[in-house]
Design an enzyme around this catalytic site. Structure first.
Site, PDB file in Angstrom:
ATOM      1  N   LEU A   1       0.880  -1.173   0.000  1.00 49.81           N
ATOM      2  CA  LEU A   1       0.000   0.000   0.000  1.00 49.81           C
ATOM      3  C   LEU A   1       0.915   1.220   0.000  1.00 49.81           C
ATOM      4  CD1 LEU A   1      -2.720  -0.974   2.661  1.00 49.81           C
ATOM      5  CD2 LEU A   1      -2.946  -1.011   0.180  1.00 49.81           C
ATOM      6  N   ASP A   2       0.518   2.271  -0.724  1.00 50.37           N
ATOM      7  CA  ASP A   2       1.335   3.491  -0.776  1.00 50.37           C
ATOM      8  C   ASP A   2       1.486   4.095   0.630  1.00 50.37           C
ATOM      9  OD1 ASP A   2       1.184   3.199  -3.518  1.00 50.37           O
ATOM     10  OD2 ASP A   2      -0.534   4.568  -3.682  1.00 50.37           O
ATOM     11  N   TYR A   3       2.482   4.931   0.750  1.00 57.43           N
ATOM     12  CA  TYR A   3       2.764   5.667   1.993  1.00 57.43           C
ATOM     13  C   TYR A   3       1.493   6.322   2.573  1.00 57.43           C
ATOM     14  CZ  TYR A   3       5.503   8.951   4.888  1.00 57.43           C
ATOM     15  OH  TYR A   3       6.051   9.657   5.919  1.00 57.43           O
TER      16      TYR A   3
ATOM     17  N   ARG B   1      -5.100   5.041  -7.837  1.00 59.44           N
ATOM     18  CA  ARG B   1      -4.827   6.475  -8.047  1.00 59.44           C
ATOM     19  C   ARG B   1      -4.734   6.789  -9.535  1.00 59.44           C
ATOM     20  NH1 ARG B   1      -3.161   8.564  -2.924  1.00 59.44           N
ATOM     21  NH2 ARG B   1      -2.620   6.828  -1.582  1.00 59.44           N
TER      22      ARG B   1
END
Ligand code: URA
Length: 250
Positions: free
Chosen positions: A119-121, A206
């Site tokens: 998962l992204d930051y 995104r």
């Protein structure tokens, strides 16, 4: 491996204790099997101090000394299957050169765990971690088509025509996205959407919305296959039950 088979017979170890070298390493080193096959070809793996570069060798974890880059790989008896509610501002990585907090810092288990996918930051929500390389590989293999569900807060209301196109699939970086499901989970709120995808391409959600000019303000993974976060607060984790683990492949 011939020597191992001979040792086997000599010591009367049962045939079922034999396991393929790459499988043994995947279960016990935290690296993916494909990566380990490369390491084997590169001569980084030894069995009883002999470099093994061929694929498909069988070893006996009960008697054989297996090393990767000279470091002994011992059989792990305990397998961990962890579900974490990842908070914002934490990286999904096993270590970070900038010394930032990683998801592993949130889990006080000494065994070498690794996240299944990432998962992204800035993304929050359901992240699975394990020390079982086989399980991780299976979950990430596209043939299992495991659904990941995200709640997304967009910068403007999602138009019906964009929603329809995204659901059918759009071309991202030269490759069409698989069909997915998008719904509005809250009445009269068209800026918050739920999207369920079966792929796991880098920053996929995104990028899908950005394709039509929507900025993603918040991204939260609420579901992974049959799992959902339930009452887990950000930063909290729980062990999955054997039933929850096995259900992925039923
Ligand atoms: N898609 C994204 O864009 N980011 C994530 O963290 C997960 C899925």
């Amino acid at each position: 491996m011939k020597e191992t088979m001979e040792t086997e017979k000599k010591n009367n170890y049962p045939e079922e204790s034999l396991v393929r070298l790459n499988k043994f390493l995947a279960n016990n080193s935290g690296f993916a099997r494909r990566k380990l096959d490369e390491f084997i070809t590169q001569g980084r793996v030894t069995v009883n101090r002999k470099v093994i570069t061929e694929q498909g060798v069988q070893i006996n974890p009960l008697v054989d000394d297996i090393r990767l880059d000279g470091e002994r790989i011992k059989e792990k008896t305990r397998k961990y299957y962890i579900m974490l509610n990842k908070p914002k501002g934490i990286i999904t990585s096993t270590d970070d050169e900038k010394n930032r907090t990683t998801v592993l810092d949130l889990i006080n288990i000494k065994d070498r765990l690794f996240p299944i996918g990432r998962l992204d930051y800035e993304t929050t929500g359901l992240l699975l971690l394990t020390n079982d390389g086989d399980f991780a590989n299976k979950l990430m293999h596209p043939k299992h088509k495991i659904t990941k569900t995200y709640i997304v807060k967009l910068s403007k209301p999602l138009e019906e025509r964009h929603k329809a196109n995204l659901m059918a699939g759009i071309k991202l970086e030269g490759k069409k996205t698989a069909p997915c499901k998008i719904t509005f989970p809250f009445k009269d709120d068209f800026e918050t959407v739920s999207i369920s995808i079966i792929e796991g391409r880098n920053r996929q959600v995104r990028k899908m919305f950005e394709y039509y000019g929507y900025f993603v303000h918040k991204l939260h993974r609420s579901g992974y296959g049959h799992l959902s976060l339930g009452k887990l607060n950000p930063g909290e984790w729980t062990k999955l039950s054997i039933e929850e683990v096995n259900k992925f492949f039923k």
